[in-house]
Design a protein around this motif. Structure first.
Motif, PDB file in Angstrom:
ATOM      1  N   ILE A 132     -23.717  20.149  -0.370  1.00  0.00           N
ATOM      2  CA  ILE A 132     -22.891  20.454  -0.090  1.00  0.00           C
ATOM      3  C   ILE A 132     -21.287  21.085   0.325  1.00  0.00           C
ATOM      4  O   ILE A 132     -21.614  21.018   1.441  1.00  0.00           O
ATOM      5  CB  ILE A 132     -23.201  22.451  -0.203  1.00  0.00           C
ATOM      6  CG1 ILE A 132     -23.885  22.767  -1.347  1.00  0.00           C
ATOM      7  CG2 ILE A 132     -21.891  23.776  -0.626  1.00  0.00           C
ATOM      8  CD1 ILE A 132     -23.514  22.533  -2.464  1.00  0.00           C
ATOM      9  N   VAL A 133     -20.094  19.940   0.048  1.00  0.00           N
ATOM     10  CA  VAL A 133     -19.190  20.150   1.217  1.00  0.00           C
ATOM     11  C   VAL A 133     -17.666  20.867   0.366  1.00  0.00           C
ATOM     12  O   VAL A 133     -17.596  21.319  -0.967  1.00  0.00           O
ATOM     13  CB  VAL A 133     -18.859  18.751   0.859  1.00  0.00           C
ATOM     14  CG1 VAL A 133     -20.232  17.602   1.504  1.00  0.00           C
ATOM     15  CG2 VAL A 133     -18.591  18.105   0.087  1.00  0.00           C
ATOM     16  N   THR A 134     -16.729  20.940   1.342  1.00  0.00           N
ATOM     17  CA  THR A 134     -15.241  21.565   0.505  1.00  0.00           C
ATOM     18  C   THR A 134     -14.694  20.215   0.706  1.00  0.00           C
ATOM     19  O   THR A 134     -14.504  19.461   0.986  1.00  0.00           O
ATOM     20  CB  THR A 134     -14.555  22.640   1.774  1.00  0.00           C
ATOM     21  OG1 THR A 134     -15.312  23.214   2.348  1.00  0.00           O
ATOM     22  CG2 THR A 134     -13.383  22.686   1.334  1.00  0.00           C
ATOM     23  N   ARG A 135     -13.979  20.275  -0.443  1.00  0.00           N
ATOM     24  CA  ARG A 135     -12.474  18.930  -0.792  1.00  0.00           C
ATOM     25  C   ARG A 135     -11.199  19.568  -0.748  1.00  0.00           C
ATOM     26  O   ARG A 135     -11.253  20.590  -0.645  1.00  0.00           O
ATOM     27  CB  ARG A 135     -13.048  19.175  -1.961  1.00  0.00           C
ATOM     28  CG  ARG A 135     -11.933  18.004  -2.899  1.00  0.00           C
ATOM     29  CD  ARG A 135     -11.877  17.622  -4.692  1.00  0.00           C
ATOM     30  NE  ARG A 135     -11.132  17.385  -4.799  1.00  0.00           N
ATOM     31  CZ  ARG A 135      -9.652  17.212  -5.571  1.00  0.00           C
ATOM     32  NH1 ARG A 135      -9.318  18.571  -5.279  1.00  0.00           N
ATOM     33  NH2 ARG A 135      -8.895  16.280  -6.365  1.00  0.00           N
ATOM     34  N   PRO A 136     -11.457  19.236   0.934  1.00  0.00           N
ATOM     35  CA  PRO A 136      -9.762  19.660   1.096  1.00  0.00           C
ATOM     36  C   PRO A 136      -8.778  20.087   0.034  1.00  0.00           C
ATOM     37  O   PRO A 136      -8.260  18.876   0.179  1.00  0.00           O
ATOM     38  CB  PRO A 136      -8.960  18.990   1.648  1.00  0.00           C
ATOM     39  CG  PRO A 136     -10.989  18.117   2.776  1.00  0.00           C
ATOM     40  CD  PRO A 136     -11.373  17.611   1.041  1.00  0.00           C
ATOM     41  N   ALA A 137      -7.668  21.140   0.738  1.00  0.00           N
ATOM     42  CA  ALA A 137      -6.857  21.717  -0.274  1.00  0.00           C
ATOM     43  C   ALA A 137      -5.216  19.711   0.332  1.00  0.00           C
ATOM     44  O   ALA A 137      -5.122  19.733   0.721  1.00  0.00           O
ATOM     45  CB  ALA A 137      -6.076  22.190   0.266  1.00  0.00           C
ATOM     46  N   GLY A 138      -5.222  20.112  -0.604  1.00  0.00           N
ATOM     47  CA  GLY A 138      -3.815  19.062  -0.540  1.00  0.00           C
ATOM     48  C   GLY A 138      -3.496  19.091  -1.730  1.00  0.00           C
ATOM     49  O   GLY A 138      -3.455  19.592  -2.907  1.00  0.00           O
ATOM     50  N   THR A 139      -2.059  18.034  -1.857  1.00  0.00           N
ATOM     51  CA  THR A 139      -0.876  17.936  -2.604  1.00  0.00           C
ATOM     52  C   THR A 139      -2.208  15.867  -3.325  1.00  0.00           C
ATOM     53  O   THR A 139      -1.714  15.475  -3.014  1.00  0.00           O
ATOM     54  CB  THR A 139       0.157  16.897  -2.746  1.00  0.00           C
ATOM     55  OG1 THR A 139       0.334  18.462  -1.860  1.00  0.00           O
ATOM     56  CG2 THR A 139       0.885  16.509  -3.793  1.00  0.00           C
ATOM     57  N   PHE A 140      -1.787  15.472  -4.954  1.00  0.00           N
ATOM     58  CA  PHE A 140      -2.332  15.064  -5.140  1.00  0.00           C
ATOM     59  C   PHE A 140      -1.439  14.051  -6.231  1.00  0.00           C
ATOM     60  O   PHE A 140      -0.963  15.034  -7.194  1.00  0.00           O
ATOM     61  CB  PHE A 140      -4.111  15.222  -6.075  1.00  0.00           C
ATOM     62  CG  PHE A 140      -5.340  15.246  -5.313  1.00  0.00           C
ATOM     63  CD1 PHE A 140      -5.640  13.989  -4.922  1.00  0.00           C
ATOM     64  CD2 PHE A 140      -5.306  17.199  -3.941  1.00  0.00           C
ATOM     65  CE1 PHE A 140      -6.841  14.705  -4.026  1.00  0.00           C
ATOM     66  CE2 PHE A 140      -6.032  16.143  -3.146  1.00  0.00           C
ATOM     67  CZ  PHE A 140      -6.964  15.789  -3.044  1.00  0.00           C
ATOM     68  N   ALA A 141      -1.205  12.954  -6.902  1.00  0.00           N
ATOM     69  CA  ALA A 141      -1.086  12.876  -8.063  1.00  0.00           C
ATOM     70  C   ALA A 141      -1.859  12.424  -8.785  1.00  0.00           C
ATOM     71  O   ALA A 141      -3.156  11.868  -8.343  1.00  0.00           O
ATOM     72  CB  ALA A 141       0.004  11.116  -7.613  1.00  0.00           C
ATOM     73  N   SER A 142      -1.598  12.334 -10.639  1.00  0.00           N
ATOM     74  CA  SER A 142      -2.564  12.304 -11.716  1.00  0.00           C
ATOM     75  C   SER A 142      -1.913  11.175 -12.630  1.00  0.00           C
ATOM     76  O   SER A 142      -0.996  11.146 -12.659  1.00  0.00           O
ATOM     77  CB  SER A 142      -3.161  13.496 -11.346  1.00  0.00           C
ATOM     78  OG  SER A 142      -2.587  14.381 -12.873  1.00  0.00           O
ATOM     79  N   ILE A 143      -2.765  10.550 -12.927  1.00  0.00           N
ATOM     80  CA  ILE A 143      -2.250  10.064 -14.953  1.00  0.00           C
ATOM     81  C   ILE A 143      -3.837  11.051 -15.613  1.00  0.00           C
ATOM     82  O   ILE A 143      -4.632  10.815 -15.119  1.00  0.00           O
ATOM     83  CB  ILE A 143      -2.460   8.650 -14.365  1.00  0.00           C
ATOM     84  CG1 ILE A 143      -1.656   8.323 -16.270  1.00  0.00           C
ATOM     85  CG2 ILE A 143      -3.730   8.026 -14.366  1.00  0.00           C
ATOM     86  CD1 ILE A 143      -1.321   6.520 -16.213  1.00  0.00           C
ATOM     87  N   GLN A 144      -3.127  11.475 -16.436  1.00  0.00           N
ATOM     88  CA  GLN A 144      -4.194  12.062 -17.338  1.00  0.00           C
ATOM     89  C   GLN A 144      -4.279  11.037 -18.764  1.00  0.00           C
ATOM     90  O   GLN A 144      -2.388  10.182 -19.489  1.00  0.00           O
ATOM     91  CB  GLN A 144      -3.854  12.916 -18.391  1.00  0.00           C
ATOM     92  CG  GLN A 144      -4.551  13.714 -19.423  1.00  0.00           C
ATOM     93  CD  GLN A 144      -4.321  15.218 -19.444  1.00  0.00           C
ATOM     94  OE1 GLN A 144      -4.110  15.913 -18.788  1.00  0.00           O
ATOM     95  NE2 GLN A 144      -4.799  15.060 -21.060  1.00  0.00           N
ATOM     96  N   PHE A 145      -5.488  10.482 -19.281  1.00  0.00           N
ATOM     97  CA  PHE A 145      -5.359   9.600 -20.150  1.00  0.00           C
ATOM     98  C   PHE A 145      -7.266  10.331 -21.411  1.00  0.00           C
ATOM     99  O   PHE A 145      -7.611  10.455 -20.695  1.00  0.00           O
ATOM    100  CB  PHE A 145      -5.834   8.032 -19.858  1.00  0.00           C
ATOM    101  CG  PHE A 145      -6.428   7.866 -19.610  1.00  0.00           C
ATOM    102  CD1 PHE A 145      -7.705   7.958 -19.472  1.00  0.00           C
ATOM    103  CD2 PHE A 145      -6.301   8.395 -17.895  1.00  0.00           C
ATOM    104  CE1 PHE A 145      -8.804   7.178 -18.683  1.00  0.00           C
ATOM    105  CE2 PHE A 145      -7.314   7.745 -16.835  1.00  0.00           C
ATOM    106  CZ  PHE A 145      -8.612   6.834 -17.266  1.00  0.00           C
ATOM    107  N   SER A 146      -6.620   9.807 -22.837  1.00  0.00           N
ATOM    108  CA  SER A 146      -8.107   9.817 -23.123  1.00  0.00           C
ATOM    109  C   SER A 146      -9.108   8.564 -22.869  1.00  0.00           C
ATOM    110  O   SER A 146      -8.768   7.427 -22.921  1.00  0.00           O
ATOM    111  CB  SER A 146      -7.479  10.177 -24.677  1.00  0.00           C
ATOM    112  OG  SER A 146      -6.746   9.348 -25.365  1.00  0.00           O
ATOM    113  N   GLY A 147      -9.744   8.149 -24.369  1.00  0.00           N
ATOM    114  CA  GLY A 147     -10.782   7.390 -24.475  1.00  0.00           C
ATOM    115  C   GLY A 147     -12.033   7.036 -23.221  1.00  0.00           C
ATOM    116  O   GLY A 147     -12.161   7.890 -22.788  1.00  0.00           O
TER     117      GLY A 147
END
Length: 200
Positions: A132-147
């Motif tokens: 069990i860990v913490t994923r620290p808060a922060g700013t993330f860039a993302s790209i969404q795709f299907s398939g």
């Protein structure tokens, strides 16, 4: 007459298949699960800039490219199914995060713990290879795709995201994460997949 008899026979069968299919869809549809919360700071087509809070996650090691077939998914699934010190059943959430370390074959798979569990006493895993860990808060860039989220697709989408990050003036400061929101039985065109990088 024979045609009508066949129709009378097939109609209940088709209705039965439709009912089973509906309930399977309801069971495995991502909307049935709590999803990790974030604030959208910017949207540009398939790209987003997001602000995530701290997330409590249950995690285990994963071989890159295995998509959980190395046993990583089942180790986490057993934990939420009661393989923990309190034998507590924990609801599934979305997405499943898969962090991959650059230039290696190793990574981490993680389930996000539901808010009601994360805000209380989190049961310790019974298995030594689950934590069990913490994923620290922060700013993330993302790209969404299907398939699918096989290696050629990941590399293609990663290249697009990295280019967008650079053109937008951000700097990557973390490992790549792949996020899957749907069960394997979901048709590819209905799946929601994402690639994320922590940025500043």
């Amino acid at each position: 007459m024979l045609g009508k008899k066949k129709m009378i026979y097939y109609v209940p069968v088709l209705i039965g298949i439709a009912v089973v299919g509906f309930f399977m869809w309801k069971t495995f549809w991502r909307g049935a699960y709590e999803s990790a919360q974030y604030n959208v700071l910017r949207t540009e087509g398939a790209f987003e800039l997001r602000e995530y809070p701290d997330l409590k996650i249950v995690t285990t090691s994963m071989q890159v490219g295995s998509q959980g077939e190395d046993g990583s998914f089942m180790r986490l699934f057993r934990y939420i199914s009661g393989n923990n010190e309190q034998q507590q059943k924990i609801a599934m959430t979305t997405p499943v995060f898969m962090e991959r370390k650059e230039e290696t074959d190793s990574g981490q798979m993680a389930f996000v713990l539901p808010s009601d569990v994360a805000s209380n006493v989190i049961p310790d895993p019974n298995a030594d290879d689950v934590g069990i860990v913490t994923r620290p808060a922060g700013t993330f860039a993302s790209i969404q795709f299907s398939g699918s989220i096989d290696e050629p697709v990941i590399e293609q989408q990663k290249a697009k995201l990295v280019q967008w990050i650079q053109q937008s003036g951000y700097t990557i400061i973390g490992e790549m994460e792949v996020a899957g929101y749907d069960a394997p039985i979901t048709p590819g065109f209905l799946r929601r997949n994402e690639i994320l990088f922590r940025v500043e």
